[in-house]
Design an enzyme around this catalytic site. Sequence first.
Site, short mmCIF file in Angstrom:
data_model
loop_
_atom_site.label_atom_id
_atom_site.label_comp_id
_atom_site.label_asym_id
_atom_site.label_seq_id
_atom_site.Cartn_x
_atom_site.Cartn_y
_atom_site.Cartn_z
N GLY A 15 60.77 -7.68 46.31
CA GLY A 15 61.82 -6.98 45.55
C GLY A 15 61.32 -6.15 44.39
N ASN A 17 60.66 -2.94 44.52
CA ASN A 17 61.46 -1.70 44.54
C ASN A 17 62.88 -1.96 44.04
OD1 ASN A 17 60.13 0.82 45.65
ND2 ASN A 17 59.37 -0.76 47.06
N ARG A 68 72.09 -9.19 67.17
CA ARG A 68 71.82 -8.32 66.01
C ARG A 68 73.13 -7.77 65.44
NH1 ARG A 68 67.12 -6.30 64.59
NH2 ARG A 68 66.11 -6.77 66.55
N MET A 93 63.19 -6.06 56.10
CA MET A 93 62.35 -6.05 57.30
C MET A 93 63.12 -6.44 58.56
SD MET A 93 59.83 -4.72 56.14
CE MET A 93 58.44 -4.57 55.03
N ARG A 94 64.32 -5.93 58.69
CA ARG A 94 65.11 -6.13 59.91
C ARG A 94 65.54 -4.77 60.44
NH1 ARG A 94 65.19 -10.56 62.66
NH2 ARG A 94 67.24 -10.06 63.48
N LEU A 96 68.20 -2.49 61.97
CA LEU A 96 69.67 -2.53 61.95
C LEU A 96 70.22 -1.92 63.23
CD1 LEU A 96 69.97 -1.43 58.24
CD2 LEU A 96 70.73 -3.65 59.15
N ASN A 110 66.35 4.41 52.92
CA ASN A 110 65.24 3.46 53.04
C ASN A 110 64.01 4.04 52.35
OD1 ASN A 110 63.70 1.23 54.15
ND2 ASN A 110 62.80 2.69 55.59
N HIS A 112 59.82 3.96 52.58
CA HIS A 112 58.73 3.61 53.51
C HIS A 112 57.41 4.00 52.84
CE1 HIS A 112 56.84 2.77 57.33
NE2 HIS A 112 56.13 3.88 57.16
N ASP A 148 62.36 4.69 60.98
CA ASP A 148 61.54 5.50 60.06
C ASP A 148 61.58 7.00 60.39
OD1 ASP A 148 60.80 3.11 58.79
OD2 ASP A 148 58.99 2.89 60.00
C1 GAR Z 1 57.42 -1.62 50.03
O1 GAR Z 1 56.12 -1.13 50.03
C2 GAR Z 1 58.29 -0.82 50.99
O2 GAR Z 1 57.96 0.53 51.02
C3 GAR Z 1 57.94 -1.48 52.30
O3 GAR Z 1 57.91 -2.84 52.01
C4 GAR Z 1 57.48 -3.02 50.66
C5 GAR Z 1 58.48 -3.91 49.97
O4 GAR Z 1 58.03 -4.25 48.70
N1 GAR Z 1 58.92 -1.17 53.29
C6 GAR Z 1 58.62 -0.98 54.57
O5 GAR Z 1 57.50 -1.09 55.01
C7 GAR Z 1 59.80 -0.66 55.45
N2 GAR Z 1 59.36 -0.16 56.71
P1 GAR Z 1 59.03 -4.78 47.61
O6 GAR Z 1 59.78 -5.95 48.25
O7 GAR Z 1 58.15 -5.24 46.48
O8 GAR Z 1 59.96 -3.67 47.24
#
Ligand code: GAR
Length: 218
Positions: A15, A17, A68, A93-94, A96, A110, A112, A148
Amino acid sequence: MTARVRTGVLISGRGSNLQSLIDACANPDFPAEIACVISNVAGAEGLARAGHMGIATHVVAHGGFKLREEFDMELDAALSRNAVSIVCLAGFMRVLSDVFVEKWRGRLINIHPSLLPGFKGLDVHGRVITSGARISGCTVHFVVPELDSGPIIAQAAVPVLADDTEESLSARTLAAEHRLYPHALKLLAEGRVKLDGERAVFTNISDAEGTLINPPLD
Ligand code: GAR
């Protein structure tokens, strides 16, 4: 001041971000507020970050659903109960379902950790290093059914250094993510970016706010 746009954040883990969005929303002039944080993982670190700030949190554990679509309906119900208008995926990480994605189309974004359309999917940083790319970065995009692949709202570039490991590149990229996501949410909440068919359409964007932010080299 006009009402701030109620935003739901979906997470699965750390978390960081989410934290950058919480910090941005702490400014009363920011056009969005975090109405709720939902995790598919009980005990996700991000839930505690939200809890500390008095933000409503919910766990919708994916293991409890056969389909799902049923899991997504529960997510949707929690978002609706919290009167959310925008949904941010922040390390969620699911995958949708198409039904959920279509329902939230144009309001679901989102982040990425690559410069899309390159390096979609998981384990990005190792693949970037192996590829020999000299520039990597991160992308905030509208979510569409294909993973993505949605129209790009904002990107930040970071260098790939000769001695980078997955950890060092990930840390440099994450710092850029933390600047980029609030920027993208602000554009969406202010109505300055919209999804129009298959394109992101921008209005009232100055050059300085352009879709590419280059953080200084470290
Ligand atoms: C982040 O780097 C985000 O960009 C990535 O997971 C991490 C989560 O970190 N997301 C993906 O790879 C989605 N495909 P966080 O929980 O510290 O925000």
